[in-house]
Design a protein around this motif. Structure first.
Motif, PDB file in Angstrom:
ATOM      1  N   CYS A 143      37.586 -30.193  50.737  1.00  0.00           N
ATOM      2  CA  CYS A 143      36.849 -31.219  51.364  1.00  0.00           C
ATOM      3  C   CYS A 143      37.558 -32.580  50.463  1.00  0.00           C
ATOM      4  CB  CYS A 143      35.492 -31.285  51.206  1.00  0.00           C
ATOM      5  SG  CYS A 143      34.687 -31.117  49.483  1.00  0.00           S
ATOM      6  N   ASP A 187      31.748 -28.691  49.323  1.00  0.00           N
ATOM      7  CA  ASP A 187      31.451 -30.035  50.079  1.00  0.00           C
ATOM      8  C   ASP A 187      30.781 -31.020  49.179  1.00  0.00           C
ATOM      9  OD1 ASP A 187      31.233 -32.108  52.146  1.00  0.00           O
ATOM     10  OD2 ASP A 187      29.882 -31.138  53.307  1.00  0.00           O
ATOM     11  N   ARG A 242      28.632 -27.132  54.795  1.00  0.00           N
ATOM     12  CA  ARG A 242      28.346 -28.470  55.142  1.00  0.00           C
ATOM     13  C   ARG A 242      27.259 -29.228  54.497  1.00  0.00           C
ATOM     14  NH1 ARG A 242      30.141 -33.307  55.312  1.00  0.00           N
ATOM     15  NH2 ARG A 242      30.423 -34.388  57.277  1.00  0.00           N
ATOM     16  N   ASP A 281      29.309 -26.279  60.603  1.00  0.00           N
ATOM     17  CA  ASP A 281      29.354 -27.716  60.599  1.00  0.00           C
ATOM     18  C   ASP A 281      28.232 -28.441  60.907  1.00  0.00           C
ATOM     19  OD1 ASP A 281      30.839 -30.293  60.269  1.00  0.00           O
ATOM     20  OD2 ASP A 281      32.310 -29.827  61.799  1.00  0.00           O
ATOM     21  N   ASP A 433      40.220 -30.069  55.913  1.00  0.00           N
ATOM     22  CA  ASP A 433      39.454 -31.446  56.403  1.00  0.00           C
ATOM     23  C   ASP A 433      40.222 -32.600  56.606  1.00  0.00           C
ATOM     24  OD1 ASP A 433      37.040 -32.549  56.329  1.00  0.00           O
ATOM     25  OD2 ASP A 433      37.053 -33.131  54.214  1.00  0.00           O
TER      26      ASP A 433
END
Length: 858
Positions: A143, A187, A242, A281, A433
């Motif tokens: 990420c 994340d 996420r 997501d 990402d």
């Protein structure tokens, strides 16, 4: 050979929870509600067999080193996952509880080993400050995120290399997560009203081959981290993909996980599961965070109350079958727009691109071609890696400009109706990402298997720039010193080939996943390199040119295939597939193979003092040859192979009959075994001091009369010699990272470590002088366990306690009592103010420090 016949088609997501979307996972679940490692492995093997028989897909366009195998979609990444976990599950196939790693790291980070660790002086050897030449990458990034108030402050999360920060847009990077309990990051969420408050989702959301312990929190811009209430403490591979923070009310957090959507309304202290399922997501509606979109592996869902409740799946205009994974994107240019990128479950390629202009009430199909998830720069191939790398970003200033990441990066200026390639060779393949900098419609960043890249004018034709120079996150499998040049090390790495470190210069010299490698001890220009399944190559010019030298036949090697060089005849090499092969002419020819085995060999060693003594092991058996690999004797008897897996072998420098074997287990009593009679009998020397985590490798020091030994574990390096009664930590300045291999450069007196996530490190060798072995004589009981708010610490000997300290799962001290008063030998501590979780209790008295683990459950 199999590895020379198969063409790898595409990759597959590897975490067991994410495997649920794979056909073989469905096969496994049809037989067992909660399949273990062996159930999944058997299902994959069955699916692979049926897939090859049906020959469903044509070969796809790939890099030259990736066209060596014909398998099924997901074959390559499945094998990476299998390699990582096969020795880290229990003998029954159960996945480990991540709290084991946490509690052992808490002990390792405590004061008990501080003096012992002081004798090490680890420094990074490479890569340090430059991207490998020759098309190499620095390592995988999951990420890329920005400080909401300053886009020059960029954060990047690596799956096993930690969280990295840049204050100049990615030109330079630093990290301070090296001492966290786990250093995998999927994340990052940053409080937009107070950017000193941050959260990270630990582990590896896109490949599942590192540990995850849930969500950690920092209140000082990432300087230190604490556990939150979302802490995994079960024996399963739970994953967070996420992490969102409500910009209007930063106390509200959402996590999309493999076990559902979790929500916190008190800044992470407590979490509740709001929806079950497997979610990859999630996005807020711009300007209205009460509206949240979430994508499972099959459907899109919507909440209108900040994630507290969720509506039915959106089905109008979007596929409802053959779906592998969905990526979402929103844009501030039009808050009602939601984009959805679909990968198909058949071959992980492009299923379709969809746009909603009414906040996910309905969708319109924008395109199904070209294949924007594949390898071809024209999109005329089939398949892809949609389970593993699927990224989507929409410009915040132009609702119709979107970026898609799969193997490559594509862009569209008309909402996905048509596509042009944006990055082919300029960005390392496998994009995880994509993100536009704060409010910018032109400055974009990407994280891929090679690091971080950015594009200052992505809507135009200018190229992407590699911003990874100081990201030190390479995942190394194996390494080899150059005996004649102490500045040179060659190492094999996941995703980024075989690399040569020469002082401050690093170059990629061989493609594929780099595995075992050997630098000829007589000539630094003669290098042996290996890719998957024992595909051996040889260079005679320092790595510029290569010839494939693998034996021919039907034998097959393991994912990381072992091979070793004779100590006095550099033209003799021994190679372990499911047969042991031998060459006497540097790989030009090989014998027909000896010691046929149903399992593939995973470790080998040749005696430094007698090259006829060769030891080779599968995960559960070990063999000895004393005649140059002509005949073999099984020497497994006496080793705990029913309880743990063999991980490494080393032989004493001056005695071919003395060897050590390490084990990958979570038992503190099954770590290292020694034989002084060539394996006829074995002695357990695990003793005390080693953490209850897998031991991956061992080396012994040349010409050391005290028999100095070093072992590499999943949380660092430990040392012992015959002057010490216990193993001691040897970790000063070394990240708490998986150490996959150790080697000693004798002339330079250096110990070197190949790490799985932080590159190659080195330290001076130690001597017994200066090692302070801590006495751990204090005896105490901690109860109740689990605790519901109070702890009783009962001293059972005449110890004068000077302090009691508690450490949380991140290794941070959360409570300390100096000079506690004793009441009939019992110290009572109130811990009701701490969040639920596992803690380490450290008691210090005149004899030293001793630790215990306790769970807090209220």
């Amino acid at each position: 050979m199999k590895k020379q016949l198969l063409t790898l088609l595409s990759l597959f997501f590897i975490c067991s929870s994410f495997l649920q979307a794979q056909p073989w996972m469905r096969m496994a679940e049809a037989k067992k509600a909660n399949p273990d490692f062996f159930d999944i492995q058997a299902a994959f093997n069955e699916y692979e067999k049926s897939f090859q028989q049906e020959e469903r897909f044509a070969p796809m366009q790939r890099q030259p080193w990736e066209t060596e195998e014909k398998g099924i979609p997901g074959f390559l990444q499945y094998k990476r996952w299998e390699w990582f976990w096969e020795s880290r599950v229990t003998p029954a196939g159960e996945f480990p509880n991540p709290q084991i790693i946490l509690s052992e790291l808490q002990n390792a980070n405590s004061e008990s080993n501080r003096d012992a660790s002081a004798v090490a002086n680890w420094t990074l050897m490479g890569p340090i400050s430059s991207v490998p030449t020759g098309g190499g990458g620095m390592g995988r990034i999951n990420c890329v995120r920005f400080n909401p108030l300053n886009a020059n402050i960029v954060w990047a999360g690596a799956p096993s290399g930690g969280l990295w920060k840049s204050t100049n847009g990615g030109t330079n990077w630093t990290t301070n997560t090296d001492q966290l309990a786990v250093i995998g990051v999927t994340d990052v969420a940053i409080n937009p009203q107070d950017t000193s408050v941050m959260y990270i989702a630990t582990g590896d959301g896109d490949a599942g081959d590192t540990y995850s312990v849930g969500v950690l929190k920092s209140t000082n811009s990432g300087a230190t981290w604490n556990a939150t209430g979302l802490t995994w403490n079960v024996s399963s591979l739970r994953r967070i993909s996420r992490l969102l923070i409500d910009p209007a009310n930063p106390s509200n957090l959402l996590a999309a996980t493999s076990y559902g959507i979790y929500r916190s309304t008190d800044a992470g202290a407590l979490w509740a599961q709001m929806k079950t399922g497997n979610y990859m997501d999630m996005e807020f509606m711009p300007g209205n965070p009460g509206v949240v979109y979430a994508a499972s592996t099959d459907y899109i869902f919507k909440s209108t109350n900040g994630g507290a409740t969720w509506g039915a799946a959106s089905t109008t205009g979007v596929p409802t079958s053959n779906v592998q994974r969905i990526a979402l994107a929103v844009t501030a240019a039009n808050p009602n727009v939601l984009y959805a990128l679909y990968a198909n479950s058949a071959d992980q390629g492009f299923l379709g691109f969809y746009k909603s202009t009414n906040a996910a009430v309905s969708f319109t199909q924008m395109s199904t071609t070209p294949n924007i998830l594949g390898w071809s720069q024209t999109g005329n191939d089939v398949g892809g890696q949609g389970w593993y790398d699927l990224a989507l970003a929409a410009s915040p200033t132009n609702e119709n400009f979107v970026l898609v990441g799969g193997v490559r990066i594509w862009k569209s200026s008309n909402g996905g109706t048509s596509w042009t390639i944006s990055a082919y060779n300029s960005v390392h393949a496998d994009v995880h990402d994509l993100a536009f900098a704060n409010g910018s419609g032109s400055l974009a960043y990407t994280g891929s298997d090679g690091g971080v890249f950015n594009h200052p004018a992505v809507t135009g034709s200018a190229g992407w720039t590699n911003k990874s120079a100081t990201l030190q996150i390479m995942q190394n499998y194996k390494m080899s010193n150059a005996a004649t040049n102490s500045s040179i090390v060659v190492a094999g790495s996941q995703d980024n080939g075989t690399n040569k470190v020469n002082g401050t210069t690093v170059s990629k010299i061989l493609g594929g996943d780099g595995m075992e490698c050997i630098v000829d001890y007589t000539d630094v220009n003669i290098i042996y390199g290996e890719s998957q399944f024992g595909n051996i190559n040889k260079s005679t010019d320092g790595g510029s040119g290569w010839n494939q030298i693998s034996p021919t036949g039907n034998a097959d090697g393991a994912w990381v295939t072992p091979y070793v060089m004779h100590p006095s005849n550099h033209n003799i090499l021994y190679l372990g597939y499911n047969l042991i092969y031998k060459t006497t002419d540097g790989g030009n020819t090989w014998n027909g193979g000896t010691n046929s085995n149903s399992a593939t060999f995973r470790s080998m060693a040749v005696a430094p003092s007698n090259g006829n003594y060769v030891y080779a092991a599968t995960l559960s058996s070990i063999w000895r040859s004393s005649d140059g690999a002509n005949t073999w004797t099984n020497i497994t008897a006496g080793l705990p192979v029913s309880s743990a897996y063999i991980s490494y072998i080393t032989v004493k420098y001056n005695d071919p009959n003395t060897l050590w074997v390490t084990f990958s287990s979570y038992s503190s009593s099954i770590k290292v075994y020694k034989s002084t009679d060539a394996g006829a009998t074995w002695t357990n020397i695990s003793g005390t001091g080693l953490p209850a985590v897998p031991v991956n490798c061992i080396v012994n020091q040349l010409n050391d009369t005290n028999q100095a030994l070093y072992v590499g574990t999943d949380i660092g390096v430990y040392y012992k010699d015959n002057t010490l009664s216990a193993w001691v930590a040897y970790n000063t300045n070394l990240p708490r990272v998986i150490v996959s291999e150790l080697e000693i450069h004798n002339s330079a007196s250096k110990l070197r470590a190949a790490t799985y996530g932080r590159g190659i490190w080195q330290s001076d060798l130690t001597t017994p002088v200066g090692i302070v072995e801590q006495q751990k004589q204090a005896v105490f009981n901690v109860y109740p366990n689990p605790s519901h708010g109070f702890l009783n610490i009962e001293v059972t000997n005449d110890a004068d306690i000077s302090s009691v300290k508690l450490f949380d799962v991140a290794g941070k001290k959360v409570k300390e009592i100096e000079s506690p008063l004793l009441n009939s030998g019992v110290v009572r501590i109130n811990i009701s103010d701490l969040p639920n979780g596992v803690y380490s209790v450290n008691l210090k008295d005149k004899s030293g420090i001793k630790s215990a683990k306790v769970s807090l459950v209220r």
